[in-house]
Design an enzyme around this catalytic site. Sequence first.
Site, short mmCIF file in Angstrom:
data_model
loop_
_atom_site.label_atom_id
_atom_site.label_comp_id
_atom_site.label_asym_id
_atom_site.label_seq_id
_atom_site.Cartn_x
_atom_site.Cartn_y
_atom_site.Cartn_z
N ALA A 55 58.44 50.71 23.80
CA ALA A 55 58.89 49.88 24.93
C ALA A 55 59.04 48.39 24.61
O ALA A 55 60.10 47.80 24.84
CB ALA A 55 57.95 50.10 26.11
N ARG A 90 68.16 53.35 27.36
CA ARG A 90 66.96 54.17 27.60
C ARG A 90 66.51 53.88 29.04
O ARG A 90 66.34 52.72 29.40
CB ARG A 90 65.81 53.81 26.63
N ASP A 243 55.06 53.01 28.83
CA ASP A 243 56.42 52.51 29.00
C ASP A 243 56.64 51.87 30.36
O ASP A 243 57.63 51.17 30.56
CB ASP A 243 57.43 53.66 28.82
N LYS A 254 54.68 58.59 26.88
CA LYS A 254 55.28 59.71 26.15
C LYS A 254 54.77 61.05 26.68
O LYS A 254 53.59 61.21 26.98
CB LYS A 254 54.95 59.55 24.67
O1 MRU Z 1 60.37 57.42 23.06
P1 MRU Z 1 59.60 56.31 22.42
O2 MRU Z 1 59.19 56.62 21.02
O3 MRU Z 1 60.30 54.98 22.54
O4 MRU Z 1 58.28 56.23 23.29
C1 MRU Z 1 57.27 55.33 22.97
C2 MRU Z 1 56.07 55.46 23.79
O5 MRU Z 1 55.97 56.30 24.65
C3 MRU Z 1 54.98 54.45 23.56
O6 MRU Z 1 53.74 55.01 23.77
C4 MRU Z 1 55.21 53.31 24.54
O7 MRU Z 1 56.52 52.84 24.44
C5 MRU Z 1 54.28 52.20 24.33
S1 MRU Z 1 54.68 51.28 22.86
C6 MRU Z 1 53.64 49.98 22.77
#
Ligand code: MRU
Length: 376
Positions: A55, A90, A243, A254
């Site tokens: 994120a 996204r 996120d 996630k």
């Molecule tokens: O789909 P992604 O790999 O972008 O998802 C990332 C995550 O879910 C992380 O845990 C989240 O973005 C936090 S990153 C500090």
Amino acid sequence: MKVNGISTRSVWREPDGVSVGVIDQALLPYRFATIRLATLEDIARAISSMQVRGAPLIGAVAAYGLCMALRVDASDENLERAYSMLLATRPTAINLKWALDEAMAAVRNLPRDQRVAAAYRRADEICDEDVAINQAIGQNGLRLIEDIARRKKSDAPVNVLTHCNAGWLATVDLGTATAPIYLAHDAGIKVHVFVDETRPRNQGALTAWELGQHGVPHTFIADNTGGHLMQHGLVDIAIVGTDRVTAQGDVCNKIGTYLKALAAKDNNVPFYVALPSPTIDFTVTDGIAEIPIEQRGAEEIANVTGRGADGGVTTVRVVPEGSDVANYAFDVTPARLVSGLITERGVIAATRGALAKVFPERANSAKYAPSGRSEG
Ligand code: MRU
């Protein structure tokens, strides 16, 4: 953080001063390679294909995307077009919208000939602010790890479980969930991390890679293992990233995070979420009902990529031909399952009251945010 001993951020300005370099996360952990992003289209593609992911990093890189669009055409129309294109890359991580709004606010009222410089200035600041925020998150989360270490009777390590990659790769540097871990390790506290594989995109391999680069002991586990480990007292604390956190403290992260939180609750394992304030979305309350959950392509579930016996990276199909496949990328953990939020301003309760009290400027400005900007 270090790659092969060399200090590296996950996004940087290239020597030409206008394009940016990033690590191609789609190639890790098999190959470390960097790519140069020089246009709005390059940036949008890198984010949607997840060469750039996580994120906070998505937000920072998207801000540079606006800079590149303005270099080509600094008109209001082009600014709006670039904003919409980047926002659509996204849907779930709110840091993307936050960073784009910040960059827009920095340029919108300026004459055209000043917009490019102002946009780059704000994008650079977003990167530096992210690093400072993560340092503070690290300090605040470190106290939780220190407390556990003190309570341990033996010199056994503090066992942390994490899901996905909320490490330095997912931010500009240091990471969110990993920041307390790195600081604890550097302070000489014995810490060991259980790293969830995180199917389908296997972000756990990214976490394992970066922990390995920093020398942090860790064990890679299949996604379904956490509950068993917790039942046997093998997890002292779970720390994950996020996120989007809603005004009432629901946590979107996630896919699979919710199941870990349930297992943690059932086993009295503290479940913490580390987040920078740009991840808070005060415009939404009920995370399950209101946060758009990204659904990605079936091939990410049906196929698995890895290094073959011949040393080459290869992709194989693991699902029978003809089976339907669903790929939900995120889930929501209700606030009641969250022990606390590790923020740059302290460890706080996952409640509306605590969030509004600690981040009043964000809570108040959200009330007056123009409604036309929220994604569907
Ligand atoms: O789909 P992604 O790999 O972008 O998802 C990332 C995550 O879910 C992380 O845990 C989240 O973005 C936090 S990153 C500090």
